[in-house]
Write a protein that holds these residues in place. Structure first.
Motif, PDB file in Angstrom:
ATOM      1  N   MET A  47       0.845  -1.201   0.000  1.00 53.59           N
ATOM      2  CA  MET A  47       0.000   0.000   0.000  1.00 53.59           C
ATOM      3  C   MET A  47       0.877   1.246   0.000  1.00 53.59           C
ATOM      4  O   MET A  47       0.558   2.233  -0.664  1.00 53.59           O
ATOM      5  CB  MET A  47      -0.922   0.013   1.217  1.00 53.59           C
ATOM      6  CG  MET A  47      -1.955  -1.075   1.194  1.00 53.59           C
ATOM      7  SD  MET A  47      -3.026  -0.942  -0.258  1.00 53.59           S
ATOM      8  CE  MET A  47      -4.167  -2.234   0.087  1.00 53.59           C
ATOM      9  N   THR A  48       1.971   1.194   0.737  1.00 54.20           N
ATOM     10  CA  THR A  48       2.897   2.330   0.767  1.00 54.20           C
ATOM     11  C   THR A  48       3.470   2.565  -0.630  1.00 54.20           C
ATOM     12  O   THR A  48       3.565   3.705  -1.089  1.00 54.20           O
ATOM     13  CB  THR A  48       4.029   2.080   1.786  1.00 54.20           C
ATOM     14  OG1 THR A  48       3.415   1.817   3.048  1.00 54.20           O
ATOM     15  CG2 THR A  48       4.958   3.265   1.904  1.00 54.20           C
ATOM     16  N   LEU A  56       0.866   4.300  -2.547  1.00 53.92           N
ATOM     17  CA  LEU A  56       0.702   5.704  -2.139  1.00 53.92           C
ATOM     18  C   LEU A  56       1.795   6.570  -2.748  1.00 53.92           C
ATOM     19  O   LEU A  56       1.600   7.753  -3.003  1.00 53.92           O
ATOM     20  CB  LEU A  56       0.720   5.812  -0.609  1.00 53.92           C
ATOM     21  CG  LEU A  56      -0.530   5.237   0.072  1.00 53.92           C
ATOM     22  CD1 LEU A  56      -0.309   5.116   1.574  1.00 53.92           C
ATOM     23  CD2 LEU A  56      -1.764   6.083  -0.236  1.00 53.92           C
ATOM     24  N   ASN A  57       2.947   5.977  -3.005  1.00 57.97           N
ATOM     25  CA  ASN A  57       4.044   6.716  -3.603  1.00 57.97           C
ATOM     26  C   ASN A  57       3.863   6.934  -5.090  1.00 57.97           C
ATOM     27  O   ASN A  57       4.530   7.782  -5.675  1.00 57.97           O
ATOM     28  CB  ASN A  57       5.363   5.969  -3.372  1.00 57.97           C
ATOM     29  CG  ASN A  57       5.973   6.355  -2.050  1.00 57.97           C
ATOM     30  OD1 ASN A  57       6.143   7.541  -1.763  1.00 57.97           O
ATOM     31  ND2 ASN A  57       6.279   5.375  -1.219  1.00 57.97           N
ATOM     32  N   ARG A  71       0.646   5.785  -7.172  1.00 58.10           N
ATOM     33  CA  ARG A  71      -0.714   5.933  -7.701  1.00 58.10           C
ATOM     34  C   ARG A  71      -1.620   5.920  -6.476  1.00 58.10           C
ATOM     35  O   ARG A  71      -2.358   4.964  -6.245  1.00 58.10           O
ATOM     36  CB  ARG A  71      -0.963   4.732  -8.623  1.00 58.10           C
ATOM     37  CG  ARG A  71      -1.976   4.926  -9.710  1.00 58.10           C
ATOM     38  CD  ARG A  71      -1.547   5.893 -10.782  1.00 58.10           C
ATOM     39  NE  ARG A  71      -2.594   5.980 -11.791  1.00 58.10           N
ATOM     40  CZ  ARG A  71      -3.578   6.894 -11.766  1.00 58.10           C
ATOM     41  NH1 ARG A  71      -3.629   7.789 -10.817  1.00 58.10           N
ATOM     42  NH2 ARG A  71      -4.492   6.897 -12.712  1.00 58.10           N
ATOM     43  N   PRO A  72      -1.537   7.001  -5.663  1.00 66.00           N
ATOM     44  CA  PRO A  72      -2.199   6.972  -4.352  1.00 66.00           C
ATOM     45  C   PRO A  72      -3.686   6.653  -4.433  1.00 66.00           C
ATOM     46  O   PRO A  72      -4.223   5.960  -3.581  1.00 66.00           O
ATOM     47  CB  PRO A  72      -1.973   8.381  -3.793  1.00 66.00           C
ATOM     48  CG  PRO A  72      -1.496   9.212  -4.936  1.00 66.00           C
ATOM     49  CD  PRO A  72      -0.861   8.273  -5.907  1.00 66.00           C
ATOM     50  N   VAL A  95      -5.135   3.170  -3.719  1.00 69.50           N
ATOM     51  CA  VAL A  95      -5.435   2.789  -2.337  1.00 69.50           C
ATOM     52  C   VAL A  95      -6.866   3.232  -2.002  1.00 69.50           C
ATOM     53  O   VAL A  95      -7.631   2.510  -1.369  1.00 69.50           O
ATOM     54  CB  VAL A  95      -4.398   3.411  -1.372  1.00 69.50           C
ATOM     55  CG1 VAL A  95      -4.758   3.140   0.080  1.00 69.50           C
ATOM     56  CG2 VAL A  95      -3.001   2.872  -1.703  1.00 69.50           C
TER      57      VAL A  95
END
Ligand SMILES: Cc1cc2nc3c(=O)[nH]c(=O)nc-3n(C[C@H](O)[C@H](O)[C@H](O)COP(=O)(O)OP(=O)(O)OC[C@H]3O[C@@H](n4cnc5c(N)ncnc54)[C@H](O)[C@@H]3O)c2cc1C
Ligand code: SF4
Ligand code: SF4
Lengths: 594, 118
Positions: free
Chosen positions: A334-335, A338-339, A341-342, A345
């Motif tokens: 998920m991180t 988020l970096n 293609r946020p 999430v």
């Protein structure tokens, strides 16, 4: 040095061209598109010669523009200890099914690659390392980063190096002197000014071309731009050069990728980074069907096409099987999202999906033209000069050399800067002023015509024409609805209708400056689409199924097509001709193996 | 319906030559409406959901939403920008909240390591 901020949007409604003001800017080196490659062109040029006046014409605002707007979670290529640039070229060649590819370009890029990535780390990009300080590899060549700030980091360095950035100026056409490029022109989408950049050399780095094809999520509602690639890179750089006779290479090798379904998010993050296998609805491992071609390590186009083949065979949907992932791994994945293609999430949250219970569905993307992924772009020499003297290309805009991604686009930016500097050092003639001002007037008339017609004109909106083109390309030139297949008759049909669209540019209308930008984007899309169709027509074989599938020529034909397909548009008549160039293997070894 | 403007929070970036969301959008989609003084998205259909506007808003007045055609009502993802960190708070449609926080910039020595060759 300056980042010239744009103003808030203004409303202008000129009644005649005479009311449109022209702003002229003189510089040595003009960079069209301050993205990943463009920022590196600027820093390298200023490093080599601080006295140069380097100007960036940027359509958006340089801090958040282009492919890297949202950030990145990986750098797809960084040569590990014990491996050589030649090894990287071998890998790249195998990824594109043995080529052809420009091994001369690929090798020079590979030699420059690690240094460009080291620059990024020195500039503040967090590259993930293990407890011993060693860079953490995700796969064979790709490394993990926390790249949410990647774009601002690159942009700040370009500005700090002394480049002058004109934000919200949309490049529309090149300025020519005889056959040579001496600048470019563009529309100030916020202030309404017509910009003329006079330069001694020009690098075009406007990224690739998305939005030529309809995306399957574009159901005439709020999801019209739900594509993987940055939808604001529409191929204007290709269009500008093509209209002036610069040769395009390999556009038929389109980039089609396996992406998350219904929200076009990256899949390598999951399947490579987290070893979540690709399965079909029967829980079968899809890539085991391709064991003879390398299975999970099969060339990219095979991996991209595999889930679509499952659908066709009645075995869809397909998934990345995340059900066995440990919670820490899910958090790390998920991180990564988020970096990069946020909103993916957010998408999972809006499906209420727990990926350890329900796997992530995948599907094929719409096709894109991207010379940093596959090979479609300008034919360039080792200096990265196109076939138009004075016009250089870097990143997605330069062709022949696939698998560049972030690091390779950066590296190529440096090479193009060096090429442009060498070109300027050779001494250049002063342009013919009468010819230059005639071009300025005719380009200005072309660019502003839709706005002068006004919103009440009984004509065609930029969106209507864009959507007509996207449907045409999807259904006739091998879009996702057709599982990427096309044939001679469909391509001829597409060409006929592209010609109709070109003849209907005269009906385009715009209500405001934003609309006017879109009208110009649409004209660029149509011109690039014409080139794409010519390329697809000329390659009468199927070399990279999915990227390029001809149902009427299903096999590979090495006797005739182990070569590059090229196109050139005659600047005087607009006629497009296709031809080939030979492939040359420079790096020894089996072309199909890394 | 990508960016959703919380009009009670948005002040149109009063006093700034260009509003922050307008500045950030790679697609030139954000604009402050002259009549209302509030931000709006010119065309939600053209939005890439890149969240640049949401990150840039100093008043947390923008929420990114997944178009309903693709995702259900209503989940949220909120970025909180620090100097060298970013924090994300995500709430899914069942109300489950998850927080992520990580480093997004390395400290760089001032007056630049830009360029070791300079
Ligand atoms: C969602 C996504 C995820 C990715 N993930 C990874 C990854 O994890 N690792 C990796 O290595 N690579 C990744 N890539 C690929 C990588 O980001 C690109 O290959 C690379 O950044 C492209 O660089 P570029 O300079 O050619 O184009 P861009 O960075 O897109 O720059 C193009 C610039 O030109 C400007 N522009 C466009 N038209 C005009 C015009 N007419 N006038 C003026 N300016 C114009 C744009 O606004 C933009 O600033 C990803 C790409 C995407 C889209
Ligand atoms: S950045 Fe925020 S406060 Fe400023 S105009 Fe945009 S939404 Fe309103
Ligand atoms: S999410 Fe991105 S594309 Fe959409 S309006 Fe905001 S900045 Fe623009």
């Amino acid at each position: 040095m300056a980042n010239r901020k744009a103003s808030r949007a203004v409303d202008i409604a000129p009644r005649s061209l005479a009311e449109v003001r022209t702003e002229t800017v003189e510089c040595d080196l003009l960079i069209i598109g301050g993205g990943n490659a463009g920022c590196f062109v600027a820093t390298e040029a200023k490093r080599l010669d601080p006295s140069l006046r380097v100007v960036i014409m940027e359509k958006a605002e340089i801090m958040r523009s282009g492919a890297c707007s949202a950030g990145m979670d990986a750098l797809n290529t960084y040569i590990p200890e014990g491996k050589t640039p030649e090894d990287l070229v071998r890998w790249s060649r195998a990824q594109v099914g043995g080529g052809p590819l420009r091994e001369d370009l690929a090798l020079s890029n590979a030699e420059e690659l690690n240094e460009a990535i080291d620059d990024l780390e020195r500039w503040g990009l967090p590259i993930l390392r293990d407890e011993n300080g060693k860079i953490r590899y995700r796969g064979k060549w790709d490394i993990s980063i926390h790249g949410e700030q990647l774009k601002p980091i690159m942009a700040e360095k370009a500005i700090e190096a002394g480049a002058e950035v004109y934000n919200r100026v949309v490049g529309t056409g090149l300025l020519m002197d005889g056959g040579r490029c001496v600048g470019a022109m563009g529309l100030g989408v916020r202030d309404g000014l017509f910009y003329v950049f006079r330069a001694r050399s020009v690098v075009v780095s406007t990224g690739g071309a998305g939005t030529l094809y309809k995306s399957y999520t574009a159901d005439s509602t709020d999801s019209g731009a739900q594509i993987w690639m940055c939808p604001y890179c529409v191929g204007s750089g290709y269009a500008m050069g093509f209209r002036q006779g610069a040769e395009l290479s390999s556009l038929e090798q389109r980039w089609v990728a396996t992406r998350t379904k219904d929200f076009c998010g990256p899949v390598d993050t999951i399947s490579v980074g987290y070893k979540a296998p690709i399965i079909n609805c029967k829980d079968e491992r899809v890539m085991s069907r391709y064991a003879h071609l390398g299975g999970d390590a099969a060339p990219r186009f095979i991996r991209a096409n595999a889930p679509m083949e499952e659908w066709l065979a009645g075995r869809g949907p397909c998934y990345c099987d995340t059900r066995n992932m440990a919670p820490e791994l899910v958090q790390a994945m998920m991180t990564d999202y988020l970096n990069e293609r946020p909103s993916f999430v957010l998408f999972l949250a809006s499906r209420g999906q727990d990926v350890t219970k329900e796997p992530i569905e995948i599907y094929g993307s719409d096709p894109y033209i991207m010379g940093g992924h596959t090979m479609g772009g300008f034919w360039v020499d080792m200096q990265r000069m196109t076939t138009v003297p004075g016009l250089f290309a870097a990143g997605e805009t330069a062709g022949g050399n696939p698998n560049k991604f972030v690091g390779g686009c950066a590296a190529e930016g440096k090479l193009a800067a060096r090429g442009a500097i060498a070109y300027m050092a050779a001494g250049l003639e002063t342009p013919d002023e009468a010819a230059v001002s005639a071009q300025v007037e005719s380009e200005k008339a072309r660019v502003y015509a839709p706005l002068l017609r006004g919103k009440d004109y009984d004509g065609v909106t930029p969106t209507e024409m864009k959507e007509r083109l996207q449907r045409l390309m999807d259904e006739y030139a091998g879009g996702s609805s057709q599982f990427y297949r096309t044939n001679e008759e469909r391509l001829d049909y597409a060409l006929r209708h592209i010609k109709m669209l070109q003849s209907q540019f005269a009906y385009l209308k715009a209500a405001d400056l934003h609309d006017l930008m879109q009208a110009n984007e649409t004209m660029d899309r149509v011109d690039v689409a014409e080139a794409v169709v010519h390329h697809l027509k000329a390659r009468r074989e199927t070399r990279w199924a999915g990227w390029q599938t001809r149902s009427d020529y299903p096999g590979r034909d090495d006797a005739n097509f182990d070569c590059f397909v090229e196109t050139r548009r005659d600047p005087a008549t607009g006629e497009v001709t296709a031809f080939t160039r030979p492939y040359e293997q420079l790096v020894p070894g089996d072309r199909f193996k890394a | 319906m990508p960016p959703r403007i919380l009009t009670e929070k948005c002040n149109g970036c009063e006093g700034l030559p260009e509003s922050r969301c307008e500045e950030a959008c790679p697609g030139n989609l954000m604009v402050v409406d002259a009549a209302t003084g509030k931000a709006r998205c010119r065309c939600t259909r053209d939005c890439w959901d890149c969240m640049s506007c949401t990150k840039a808003c100093p008043r947390a007045a923008i929420e990114t939403r997944i178009p309903y055609q693709l995702g259900y009502h209503k989940a949220s993802l909120r970025p909180i920008m620090g100097k060298e960190h970013i924090t994300w708070k995500c709430v899914d449609i069942h109300g489950v909240e998850t927080t992520y926080k990580y480093r997004n910039r390395l400290a760089v020595a001032p007056a630049t390591q830009t360029d070791k060759n300079a």
